[in-house]
Design a protein around this motif. Structure first.
Motif, mmCIF file in Angstrom:
data_model
loop_
_atom_site.group_PDB
_atom_site.id
_atom_site.type_symbol
_atom_site.label_atom_id
_atom_site.label_comp_id
_atom_site.label_asym_id
_atom_site.label_seq_id
_atom_site.Cartn_x
_atom_site.Cartn_y
_atom_site.Cartn_z
ATOM 1 N N ARG A 170 0.831 -1.203 0.000
ATOM 2 C CA ARG A 170 0.000 0.000 0.000
ATOM 3 C C ARG A 170 0.871 1.261 0.000
ATOM 4 N NH1 ARG A 170 -3.322 -1.938 5.164
ATOM 5 N NH2 ARG A 170 -1.173 -2.572 5.632
ATOM 6 N N GLN A 171 0.467 2.231 -0.795
ATOM 7 C CA GLN A 171 1.172 3.509 -0.883
ATOM 8 C C GLN A 171 0.424 4.556 -0.060
ATOM 9 O OE1 GLN A 171 4.134 3.715 -2.558
ATOM 10 N NE2 GLN A 171 3.883 1.520 -2.980
ATOM 11 N N ASN A 172 1.151 5.555 0.433
ATOM 12 C CA ASN A 172 0.541 6.631 1.218
ATOM 13 C C ASN A 172 -0.364 6.072 2.319
ATOM 14 O OD1 ASN A 172 1.706 8.635 -0.511
ATOM 15 N ND2 ASN A 172 0.099 8.188 -1.993
ATOM 16 N N HIS A 192 7.933 -3.435 2.946
ATOM 17 C CA HIS A 192 7.871 -2.231 2.131
ATOM 18 C C HIS A 192 7.014 -1.140 2.790
ATOM 19 C CE1 HIS A 192 9.868 -4.334 -1.137
ATOM 20 N NE2 HIS A 192 9.019 -5.335 -0.966
ATOM 21 N N GLU A 193 5.962 -1.541 3.482
ATOM 22 C CA GLU A 193 5.056 -0.568 4.083
ATOM 23 C C GLU A 193 5.592 0.033 5.377
ATOM 24 O OE1 GLU A 193 0.908 -2.601 2.414
ATOM 25 O OE2 GLU A 193 1.394 -2.699 4.538
#
Length: 233
Positions: A170-172, A192-193
């Protein structure tokens, strides 16, 4: 044995409470995690010179130790309705007779140090020295070899799948998304998150130095993981 003799009564009582309150949890957020964070926090405090200045707050190291020990006792991930609960810690500190100013500092560290509080905003420029070493210690235990082990241990405890190339990180990420247990995610995406972001969120110079090696270890691990996942190693 010598270390046991050197511990104050309140610290020994705190250790017992941690063992009781965190009993039965999976290995990612158990008493051993709290004890590692305590040891890391005191080590970072020493490197940062916290408590070594006679003119500084003589209670700083006790605040660091107790906040580190108690930081996950009321972790929302293990509470009903996913709500953080510091009532057990508050009761303990009052029963032990700690002065109000010291209790307030310990509780403010515990309530403010979670990644969820920082995930969608810029880190504060100013923060108490005690807060920095406790938060950095907790984040150091979330990365490197121990961090990898904890990531997969927690993921397994909530039946999270290991990896799915069709589920992107997930981004942002918002605080709500981060805390949402119903949103389908993978253990690998957690790197990554969150985990790869922790190095740059360290508050102390000592924490930054230690984070470099642990961060690199995770990067190397994931490179190998992806090769093996694709059958190329």
């Amino acid at each position: 044995m010598e270390m046991e003799k050197g511990k104050s009564k309140v610290v020994r009582s705190a250790e017992k409470l941690v063992e009781t309150a965190m009993a039965g949890r999976d290995g990612s957020h158990d008493a051993a995690h709290a004890f590692r964070v305590r040891d890391l926090a005191l080590s970072l405090a020493c490197e940062e010179g916290l408590g070594s200045d006679p003119t500084s707050d003589s209670d700083s190291l006790e605040i660091v130790e107790l906040a580190a020990l108690f930081h996950d006792v009321g972790d929302y991930k293990y509470m009903k309705n996913s709500v953080e609960d510091t009532s057990v810690v508050e009761h303990f500190l009052e029963e032990e007779g700690l002065q109000e100013s010291k209790r307030d500092k310990i509780l403010s560290i515990i309530k403010g140090m979670g990644f969820k509080n920082e995930v969608s905003q810029t880190a504060p420029i100013k923060f108490p020295a005690e807060f920095g070493v406790v938060q950095d210690a907790d984040r150091l235990d979330a990365i490197g070899a121990i961090g990898i082990a904890r990531c997969f241990t927690y993921g397994g405890s909530v039946n999270q799948i290991l990896h799915d190339p069709n589920i992107p990180p997930r981004q942002n990420l918002s605080k709500e998304n981060y805390m949402n247990k119903d949103e389908k995610q993978t253990a690998i995406n957690h790197f990554h998150e969150k985990l790869f972001r922790l190095k740059d969120l360290m508050k102390t110079e000592a924490g930054k130095r230690r984070a470099e090696k642990r961060h690199k270890f995770m990067q190397d691990f994931l490179k190998e993981f992806y090769k093996e996942w694709k059958g190329k190693a």
